[in-house]
Design a protein around this motif. Structure first.
Motif, PDB file in Angstrom:
ATOM      1  N   CYS A 195       0.836  -1.190   0.000  1.00 53.58           N
ATOM      2  CA  CYS A 195       0.000   0.000   0.000  1.00 53.58           C
ATOM      3  C   CYS A 195       0.881   1.255   0.000  1.00 53.58           C
ATOM      4  O   CYS A 195       1.790   1.373   0.821  1.00 53.58           O
ATOM      5  CB  CYS A 195      -0.888  -0.019   1.244  1.00 53.58           C
ATOM      6  N   LEU A 248       0.063   4.107   0.857  1.00 50.57           N
ATOM      7  CA  LEU A 248      -0.329   5.011   1.940  1.00 50.57           C
ATOM      8  C   LEU A 248       0.266   4.589   3.280  1.00 50.57           C
ATOM      9  O   LEU A 248       0.778   5.402   4.028  1.00 50.57           O
ATOM     10  CB  LEU A 248      -1.853   5.065   2.047  1.00 50.57           C
ATOM     11  N   CYS A 249       0.195   3.288   3.575  1.00 54.46           N
ATOM     12  CA  CYS A 249       0.678   2.846   4.885  1.00 54.46           C
ATOM     13  C   CYS A 249       1.780   1.798   4.773  1.00 54.46           C
ATOM     14  O   CYS A 249       2.371   1.419   5.773  1.00 54.46           O
ATOM     15  CB  CYS A 249      -0.492   2.308   5.712  1.00 54.46           C
ATOM     16  N   CYS A 259      -6.170  -1.554   0.060  1.00 52.98           N
ATOM     17  CA  CYS A 259      -5.435  -1.943   1.248  1.00 52.98           C
ATOM     18  C   CYS A 259      -6.423  -2.434   2.303  1.00 52.98           C
ATOM     19  O   CYS A 259      -7.430  -1.788   2.569  1.00 52.98           O
ATOM     20  CB  CYS A 259      -4.645  -0.742   1.772  1.00 52.98           C
ATOM     21  N   CYS A 306      -5.691  -0.020   5.864  1.00 49.05           N
ATOM     22  CA  CYS A 306      -6.271   1.324   5.959  1.00 49.05           C
ATOM     23  C   CYS A 306      -7.520   1.448   5.093  1.00 49.05           C
ATOM     24  O   CYS A 306      -8.164   2.486   5.091  1.00 49.05           O
ATOM     25  CB  CYS A 306      -5.241   2.398   5.617  1.00 49.05           C
TER      26      CYS A 306
HETATM   27 ZN   LIG Z   1      -2.795   1.032   3.588  1.00 49.21          ZN
END
Ligand SMILES: [Zn+2]
Length: 50
Positions: free
Chosen positions: A12, A14-15, A37, A40
């Motif tokens: 992911c 983002l995370c 994901c 998240c």
């Molecule tokens: Zn994520």
């Protein structure tokens, strides 16, 4: 061996979690696949054409 159909583990953006699932083989373009994901819960595009 074939690259087609191989389910690579996509992290992911983002995370950084690798706990993702593929929602669609193709996103908004043929070069993108749509992933989500599971940590998240955000969908993200994965660029297949590099
Ligand atoms: Zn994520």
């Amino acid at each position: 061996m074939s690259l087609l159909g191989a389910d690579a583990v996509i992290a992911c953006p983002l995370c950084g979690s690798e706990n993702s699932e593929r929602l669609s083989e193709f996103g908004s373009t043929a070069c993108k696949a749509l992933y989500r994901c599971l940590d998240c819960r955000e969908p993200f595009d994965y660029f297949k054409c590099i």
